[in-house]
Structures are given as structure tokens and as C-alpha cells.
Design a protein around this motif. Structure first.
Motif, PDB file in Angstrom:
ATOM      1  N   LEU A 230      40.569  30.702  37.904  1.00 29.36           N
ATOM      2  CA  LEU A 230      41.297  30.277  36.703  1.00 29.36           C
ATOM      3  C   LEU A 230      42.684  29.802  37.075  1.00 29.36           C
ATOM      4  N   ASP A 231      43.153  28.756  36.371  1.00 28.41           N
ATOM      5  CA  ASP A 231      44.488  28.230  36.630  1.00 28.41           C
ATOM      6  C   ASP A 231      45.100  27.758  35.317  1.00 28.41           C
ATOM      7  N   GLY A 232      46.392  28.021  35.158  1.00 27.80           N
ATOM      8  CA  GLY A 232      47.115  27.589  33.971  1.00 27.80           C
ATOM      9  C   GLY A 232      48.596  27.523  34.266  1.00 27.80           C
ATOM     10  N   PRO A 233      49.391  26.972  33.366  1.00 32.08           N
ATOM     11  CA  PRO A 233      50.827  26.826  33.611  1.00 32.08           C
ATOM     12  C   PRO A 233      51.539  28.142  33.929  1.00 32.08           C
ATOM     13  N   SER A 234      51.080  29.252  33.311  1.00 35.26           N
ATOM     14  CA  SER A 234      51.769  30.537  33.478  1.00 35.26           C
ATOM     15  C   SER A 234      50.966  31.576  34.228  1.00 35.26           C
ATOM     16  N   ILE A 235      49.706  31.281  34.597  1.00 36.51           N
ATOM     17  CA  ILE A 235      48.832  32.335  35.098  1.00 36.51           C
ATOM     18  C   ILE A 235      47.742  31.744  35.994  1.00 36.51           C
ATOM     19  N   THR A 236      47.315  32.539  36.967  1.00 38.09           N
ATOM     20  CA  THR A 236      46.114  32.238  37.737  1.00 38.09           C
ATOM     21  C   THR A 236      45.234  33.474  37.711  1.00 38.09           C
ATOM     22  N   GLY A 237      43.971  33.315  38.122  1.00 38.15           N
ATOM     23  CA  GLY A 237      43.093  34.481  38.105  1.00 38.15           C
ATOM     24  C   GLY A 237      41.803  34.247  38.854  1.00 38.15           C
ATOM     25  N   ALA A 238      41.204  35.343  39.309  1.00 37.04           N
ATOM     26  CA  ALA A 238      39.886  35.336  39.927  1.00 37.04           C
ATOM     27  C   ALA A 238      38.996  36.272  39.128  1.00 37.04           C
ATOM     28  N   TYR A 239      37.768  35.824  38.854  1.00 38.76           N
ATOM     29  CA  TYR A 239      36.842  36.549  37.985  1.00 38.76           C
ATOM     30  C   TYR A 239      35.502  36.741  38.687  1.00 38.76           C
ATOM     31  N   ARG A 240      34.894  37.899  38.407  1.00 42.66           N
ATOM     32  CA  ARG A 240      33.508  38.121  38.799  1.00 42.66           C
ATOM     33  C   ARG A 240      32.736  38.600  37.565  1.00 42.66           C
ATOM     34  N   PHE A 241      31.746  37.806  37.152  1.00 40.81           N
ATOM     35  CA  PHE A 241      30.878  38.138  36.027  1.00 40.81           C
ATOM     36  C   PHE A 241      29.516  38.563  36.583  1.00 40.81           C
ATOM     37  N   THR A 242      29.101  39.779  36.285  1.00 40.39           N
ATOM     38  CA  THR A 242      27.753  40.241  36.608  1.00 40.39           C
ATOM     39  C   THR A 242      26.968  40.235  35.309  1.00 40.39           C
ATOM     40  N   ILE A 243      26.034  39.292  35.181  1.00 36.88           N
ATOM     41  CA  ILE A 243      25.428  38.960  33.892  1.00 36.88           C
ATOM     42  C   ILE A 243      23.972  39.401  33.872  1.00 36.88           C
ATOM     43  N   ARG A 244      23.605  40.196  32.867  1.00 32.53           N
ATOM     44  CA  ARG A 244      22.248  40.711  32.753  1.00 32.53           C
ATOM     45  C   ARG A 244      21.607  40.210  31.459  1.00 32.53           C
ATOM     46  N   ARG A 245      20.392  39.721  31.595  1.00 29.17           N
ATOM     47  CA  ARG A 245      19.596  39.340  30.425  1.00 29.17           C
ATOM     48  C   ARG A 245      18.835  40.572  29.977  1.00 29.17           C
TER      49      ARG A 245
END
Length: 531
Positions: A230-245
């Protein structure tokens, strides 16, 4: 085009995404065709976190927007005519897992996002090719450059299902928005990676997911893992989504956030929904239908253990409510009304829209759940936003780690079986006798509680009603059972002069034991019709 999107543009894009999430593929019967990939490179979540941390030390750069003049011509109608060919689906050659298809760029989704396929500790970029899409010969998308990238992606049902090409259950599209179907099979409200200065004194920012790393499930019913930068003017970020059906969809989210700048209001695990009207806040002049909403209330399970139900309202002007808490157990925007007769709409399936419950993992500390309600005059735009805001100010150079679980389903995952619920809220003219001479400031509320301990409540006893207004005078309190159910109906009048909102709080108890969830409501006197 403006460099910064307006909230209305992004809300329009969110509404478009709800439609496009189910229509973005072309159905064919051929076997899977390999996508084109870049060179393999090392990949790990730790390395992604390190990248986000480093990016926060450097000036922000706008995401790549290829051929703006062309992309701007791909409006809602043109975008809907472009279908990804499921023959090219990522992971489509692996029986039992969940194939992934991609969205093209368009007017409301103009930023090229890089997509990577993850295999173990390696990642390869999925290279954009126009042949992946079916599109009309005169489509502006025919003129997109080779390095356009994609606008987002959706996850299809398992290939063991004969309808997998037509059915998807997760979609990431637009800024940091994503959504999933619930246990009733419909899309509805959305979530976001983060909210920055929503309804605050400073302009709102919409950071973007600029890269996705997609790792397949090892087998049907096993989780799929999605990483995002993720990137934005005021913030950055790293995400991990573990998605279950599951019966619906369950997502475990782990994220690391890094601040480039001070932020007035940082919203953690934001969700965005639509509420136009329901039984308690419409007149016959507005619509013939009884209700139109993706969510009808905010449910809270506080750190102290209190269960709260706050019906949503369509206010006359933007309004933010803050529910102060410490280490909340959960909260979410719910769709509790499941009776189709409550909507009278055979096409939009509001009764099947998912609820979204946020379950914090680990202590979140002190802060507040904030509910932003924006006025709307139509059902096309999301106007409800809810998120967690940490109590302490957010400053440049700080970093944060959050973990939580998103439950997309028909109801809360952990309902309070020992408490009755507020089932219906109704508002009418107060005062007695009922004549037009009564002051217009008097309103009568009728709240129907049911379920839980009220189903077995002794017939020779009566609960005690506790009603607390933020201002105004309560009168004509009356509590009775209904003749057609085991519910208890609480009625009272409220008189509060002036245009300022009135916050109401009510519940039923026996002795010192609460029998019901706590009902909250925000009354906007100037919004209601005068008798």
C-alpha cells in the motif's frame, strides 16, 4: 482530470465494483491457457514489510496512470463490456483451487496495479496482454499500452464447481477497497486497507494497493494467501490476507503501517456501506419500497462486554459518532433484516447482503469505533463508513502493526445468546391527544425486543426499561408484550427542542441483569416530518 479523487468518485467506483465483480469474465469451455509472466524474483512477507518501511522514508510518488485520455473514455458502460477470458485465469490449470481473473483499467479505476503469482519463495509478474480480454472492436481499451497493468482481481469459486466461471467470492478493485460475498451468496458492503482523515478537518486521502502477490490455495477449502503493498501521500503499508471460503468468507489480516506524515485520523479496518432508508425514517413520499440498504446497523461488543446495537440513519448533514472503548472484542456493520417483505425488491436482494464483523486479534488498546454517516438521496452511493481510531495522535515516522479477522456472513460470528435483540425501531408522532396542535418536537419511539431470555420470560413478571437521552425530556413510557409473538415492545416520547441531534440509549433488565442488547439511536429532529 484531478490528481486526487473525490469521495463521490470513489463511492461511484465502489458501487460500480459491486456490479462488475460478478460480470468481469468471459465464459468459454476451452482448457486453461497460460498467462505471460516476467522473470521470477525472491519474495517474502518480511521483504514486503521492509519495502513499505523504506518507502515511508521517501517522498510519495503517484501511482502509474497509463494513457489517461484513453482510460477516461472507458466509462461504466464501456468497462462492463470488457470481459476477462476465464481460459487465462491464474491457477486455472490446477483442479480444486480457486482461479483468479483480472479487471481492466477504466475511468473509475485508472491506476495500473502490478500482479504477481507466488510459488513458494518466488514471485513472477503477470504481464498485461489485451488478448486476455474479450472486448468490442471499438472499445477504447483496444488502445491501451502494453504496460497498462490491471485494475484489480477477483477470486472464482473452486474448479470442482460446474459454475466456477460465472461465480466469484472475493474482489479487490479501486484504491484499497475489497469485498466478499456472505453466506447468502451476495456482495454488499466493502472493506478498505486503511482510512486516512475520513470526515476530519483535513482532506481525506485514499491510499492505493499498488502491488498484489497471489499464492494459490493448496486444495479446495484451504486458504488462499494474498499479499499487498500500500502507498499513499501520508502512509505506506504491507498486508497479508489469509482468505478462507467457508459458508461465507473469513479473512485473517496482518498489516504493518508506516507513517510519512502526521495524520489527524487513522482508520483501522474501515468498512463502507450504503444506507438510504428503512421503516423508521421514511415517508410515503420518498419511495414505495419499505427499505433500501446494504447494512441496517452498527453492532458493538465492547472491551467491557457490553453488546450495543445502533440503527443507522441517513442524516441531514454529515455526522460522526465515536464510541470510546479499550481493546474492543468486535464490531461491524450488520444487515439484520432478512425478510424480503421488508424491502419489496425482487432484483437487488438486500435481504441477502452480507454483514461484516471485525474481530481484533491481540490488544488494540484505547481508542474509539467511529461511525461516519453521510446524507444520500439514492442507493447508488455508499454513505456509511466505520473504523477503529487509536486514541493517541499519529505522527510521521511512527509504525503500527495490527491483526484482525474479517467475518463476511449473515450475522455476527459470536452472537450473545443470553441477550434479546432490538428487532424493530419505529418512530411516530408523540404527545397526547394526537392532534396537529401538539408540539412538533415530541416524537414517539417504539422498540421491539425479542429472542434470548425474553422468549422464556415469566408471564407474571415485567422487565424494567432503562432509557437515557443525551438531552430532552422522556415521558409516556410504556412496556408491553405483543399479542403475536413473545417480544416486548417499549414505547416512550421524547421532547427535545432545537436542531441538535439527540442520542438515545435504552435496554431492558431484570434486577441488575441486562436482558437485552443496548439500543442506541441518534435522532435528528429537523430530519423528521412535522405532524
Amino acid at each position: 482530470m484531478s490528481a486526487d479523487p473525490s469521495r463521490r468518485d470513489l463511492l461511484a467506483a465502489s458501487a460500480a465494483a459491486a456490479f462488475l465483480a460478478g460480470l468481469g469474465v468471459s465464459v468459454r469451455e476451452a482448457q486453461a491457457i497460460p498467462l505471460k509472466f516476467g522473470q521470477a524474483k525472491p519474495f517474502s512477507y518480511a521483504a514486503l514489510v521492509a519495502r513499505a518501511r523504506e518507502m515511508a522514508t521517501k517522498p510519495y510518488q503517484m501511482p502509474y496512470k497509463p494513457a489517461p485520455d484513453i482510460v477516461d473514455q472507458i466509462d461504466y458502460t464501456a468497462h462492463g463490456k470488457i470481459k476477462f477470458k476465464t481460459d487465462f485465469a491464474l491457477h486455472g490449470d490446477n483442479p480444486g483451487v480457486y482461479p483468479v481473473t483480472f479487471f481492466p483499467l477504466g475511468k473509475y479505476f485508472p491506476k495500473g496495479i502490478k500482479m504477481y503469482s507466488v510459488d513458494g519463495d518466488k514471485a513472477r509478474e503477470v504481464l498485461y496482454e489485451p488478448e486476455y480480454f474479450d472486448m468490442p472492436d471499438d472499445s477504447p481499451a483496444q488502445r491501451l499500452p502494453e504496460d497498462s497493468g490491471f485494475a484489480g482481481f477477483q477470486v472464482k469459486e473452486a474448479k470442482s464447481r460446474p459454475d466456477w466461471r460465472q461465480k466469484d467470492w472475493v474482489a479487490f478493485l479501486g484504491a484499497s477497497y475489497f469485498r466478499a460475498i456472505g453466506s447468502l451468496g451476495e456482495y454488499g458492503l466493502s472493506s478498505r486497507g486503511v482510512a486516512v482523515n475520513t470526515a476530519g478537518p483535513k482532506p481525506e486521502e485514499f491510499p492505493d494497493f499498488i502491488e498484489f502477490y497471489l499464492a494459490p490455495a493448496t486444495a479446495e477449502h484451504q486458504p488462499m494467501v494474498v499479499h499487498a503493498l500500500l502507498d499513499g501521500p501520508s502512509i505506506t503499508g504491507a498486508y497479508r490476507f489469509t482468505i478462507r471460503r467457508t459458508e461465507g468468507v473469513v479473512m485473517d489480516v496482518e498489516k504493518s503501517l508506516f507513517m510519512r506524515k502526521d495524520v489527524e485520523k487513522l482508520g483501522i479496518s474501515p468498512m463502507t456501506s450504503m444506507y438510504w432508508f428503512s421503516e423508521y425514517d421514511k415517508g410515503y413520499e420518498l419511495e414505495w419500497r419499505r427499505a433500501a440498504h446494504d447494512s441496517d446497523g452498527l453492532a458493538l461488543w465492547t472491551g467491557a462486554g457490553e453488546r450495543i446495537w445502533r440503527p443507522l440513519v441517513n442524516p441531514p448533514q454529515p455526522h460522526t459518532s465515536a464510541f470510546v472503548d479499550d481493546n474492543p472484542r468486535g464490531f461491524g456493520l450488520m444487515q439484520r433484516q432478512r425478510d424480503p417483505a421488508a424491502y419489496l425488491d425482487r432484483y437487488l436482494n438486500y435481504e441477502r447482503r452480507p454483514s461484516l464483523w471485525i474481530e481484533p486479534i491481540g490488544g488494540w488498546g484505547p481508542g474509539s469505533v467511529q461511525l461516519v454517516e453521510l446524507p444520500t438521496d439514492h442507493e447508488d452511493f455508499d454513505n456509511m463508513v466505520c473504523f477503529w481510531v487509536p486514541r493517541e495522535p499519529v505522527k510521521a515516522g511512527q509504525s503500527f502493526e495490527y491483526r484482525y479477522r474479517l467475518h463476511w456472513g449473515a450475522d455476527e460470528p459470536y452472537p450473545a445468546t443470553n441477550l434479546a435483540r432490538p428487532l424493530f425501531t419505529r418512530i411516530g408522532r408523540g404527545g397526547f391527544p394526537y392532534t396537529r396542535a401538539n408540539p412538533p418536537e415530541i416524537r414517539r419511539f417504539s422498540i421491539e425486543f425479542g429472542g434470548g431470555p425474553l422468549d422464556q420470560f415469566p408471564k407474571d413478571q415485567k422487565p424494567v426499561a432503562v432509557i437515557t437521552p443525551s438531552r430532552g425530556e422522556i415521558s409516556s413510557v410504556f412496556l408491553e408484550t405483543t399479542t403475536w409473538s413473545k417480544n416486548w415492545r417499549l414505547q416512550f416520547d421524547i421532547r427535545a427542542e432545537g436542531p441538535e441531534p439527540v442520542d438515545l440509549r435504552a435496554y431492558l433488565k431484570q434486577g441488575e441483569t441486562a436482558l437485552t442488547e443496548t439500543w442506541l439511536f441518534q435522532l435528528h429532529p429537523q430530519q423528521l416530518p412535522k405532524p
